[in-house]
Enzyme design. Structure first.
Site, mmCIF file in Angstrom:
data_model
loop_
_atom_site.group_PDB
_atom_site.id
_atom_site.type_symbol
_atom_site.label_atom_id
_atom_site.label_comp_id
_atom_site.label_asym_id
_atom_site.label_seq_id
_atom_site.Cartn_x
_atom_site.Cartn_y
_atom_site.Cartn_z
ATOM 1 N N ASN A 60 0.864 -1.177 0.000
ATOM 2 C CA ASN A 60 0.000 0.000 0.000
ATOM 3 C C ASN A 60 0.905 1.233 0.000
ATOM 4 O OD1 ASN A 60 -1.819 2.023 0.518
ATOM 5 N ND2 ASN A 60 -2.385 1.320 2.581
ATOM 6 N N LYS A 93 0.142 4.273 -0.266
ATOM 7 C CA LYS A 93 -0.489 5.465 0.318
ATOM 8 C C LYS A 93 -0.247 6.678 -0.596
ATOM 9 C CE LYS A 93 -0.137 3.200 4.722
ATOM 10 N NZ LYS A 93 -0.084 3.289 6.173
ATOM 11 N N HIS A 130 -9.450 1.032 4.877
ATOM 12 C CA HIS A 130 -8.164 1.251 5.550
ATOM 13 C C HIS A 130 -8.361 2.221 6.724
ATOM 14 C CE1 HIS A 130 -4.081 2.562 6.334
ATOM 15 N NE2 HIS A 130 -3.715 1.398 5.799
ATOM 16 N N GLU A 161 -6.777 4.674 7.722
ATOM 17 C CA GLU A 161 -6.617 6.097 7.406
ATOM 18 C C GLU A 161 -7.889 6.655 6.755
ATOM 19 O OE1 GLU A 161 -2.884 5.588 5.356
ATOM 20 O OE2 GLU A 161 -2.019 5.015 7.282
ATOM 21 N N GLU A 196 -5.505 -5.152 10.529
ATOM 22 C CA GLU A 196 -4.460 -4.162 10.768
ATOM 23 C C GLU A 196 -4.734 -3.446 12.090
ATOM 24 O OE1 GLU A 196 -2.450 -2.857 6.881
ATOM 25 O OE2 GLU A 196 -4.269 -1.691 7.065
ATOM 26 N N GLY A 213 2.368 2.072 10.779
ATOM 27 C CA GLY A 213 3.305 3.194 10.636
ATOM 28 C C GLY A 213 4.003 3.580 11.924
ATOM 29 N N SER A 266 3.430 -2.338 10.318
ATOM 30 C CA SER A 266 4.882 -2.380 10.523
ATOM 31 C C SER A 266 5.512 -3.731 10.195
ATOM 32 C CB SER A 266 5.229 -1.942 11.947
ATOM 33 O OG SER A 266 4.789 -0.616 12.173
#
Ligand code: PGA
Length: 249
Positions: free
Chosen positions: A9, A11, A94, A96, A166, A172, A212
């Site tokens: 991904n 991003k 996701h 985000e 996730e 991250g 991560s």
């Protein structure tokens, strides 16, 4: 055997030139056998990526998609537009998108419906926040995210879903769930799927871990029986790291 998948991904990273460079590097490595490799660039780099990866088995995935087949949705990209350039898989849900763009379960349910009706494969992301884990609510949160969004799908449509667990606290942050924590959650997820769908669906649905994943921890995480691969953010921006992760089964 279930598909093993490593999906990158990207991003909001990699412009035209950076995409060309990264994909050239990626293509210089032999593709690992028996692993499906996917990359998810930004919308503006999808067509370019499809063209550059034509000679490979690497597939190109959209990071998002509009919530309707067409119409007055300024700034959105329709399933047909994606299909038209050879993109057949989309990431939905996701963290985000949930956090920054306030996409809630209701909205995500609509998106998944449109994606499935448009014959997309969907990488559906979900996972608990740090506070949920601290309060030991993580199983309940995850069960709810799955139930609200997915459990009205038919068996046939559920086969079009790739699950991506996730934990938000690991995305991250450099902090990863331990292999045991990932396995514990993945087997819980597979059990939920087996209660609501045919046992073959539960056996076949790939469950990816994301948060991560790096070349130095992928092997341990991927060795767990219910972890079928990873959704990789930061480490997918480096070709060598990404290929090393794909070689970690
Ligand atoms: P990360 O991102 O690998 O950088 O933690 C994972 C993701 O957001 O899918």
């Amino acid at each position: 055997m279930r598909d093993r998948i490593v999906a990158g991904n990207w991003k909001m990273n990699n412009d035209f030139h950076e995409t060309e460079k990264l994909l050239d590097q990626l293509k210089s490595y032999p593709e690992p056998p028996d692993v499906k490799i996917m990359i998810a660039p930004s919308f503006t780099q999808l067509y370019q990526s499809v063209q550059l990866l034509k000679s490979t088995n690497i597939s190109v995935v959209a990071q998002n998609m509009g919530v309707a087949p067409s119409g007055a949705y300024t700034g959105e990209v329709s399933p047909k537009m994606l299909k038209g350039i050879g993109v057949n898989t989309v990431i939905i849900g996701h963290s985000e998108r949930r956090d920054i763009f306030k996409e809630d379960d209701n909205f995500l349910t609509k998106k998944i419906k449109i994606a499935i009706e448009s014959d997309f494969k969907v990488i559906f992301c979900f996972g608990e926040k740090l506070e949920d884990r601290v309060l030991k609510n993580h199983f309940e949160i995850v069960a709810n995210q799955l139930k609200v969004v997915l459990l009205n799908l038919s068996d046939k449509n559920m086969m079009k879903i790739i699950l991506a667990y996730e934990p938000v606290w690991a995305i991250g942050t450099g902090e990863t769930a331990s292999a045991a924590q990932a396995q514990e959650m993945h087997s819980y997820i597979r059990n939920i799927i087996s209660i609501h769908f045919d046992s073959k669906v539960a056996d076949d649905v790939p469950i990816l871990y994301g948060g991560s994943v790096k070349p130095n921890n992928a092997k341990e995480i991927f060795s767990e029986p219910d972890v079928d691969g990873g959704l990789i953010g930061g480490s997918s921006l480096n070709a060598e790291d990404f290929i090393n992760i794909a070689n970690s089964f």
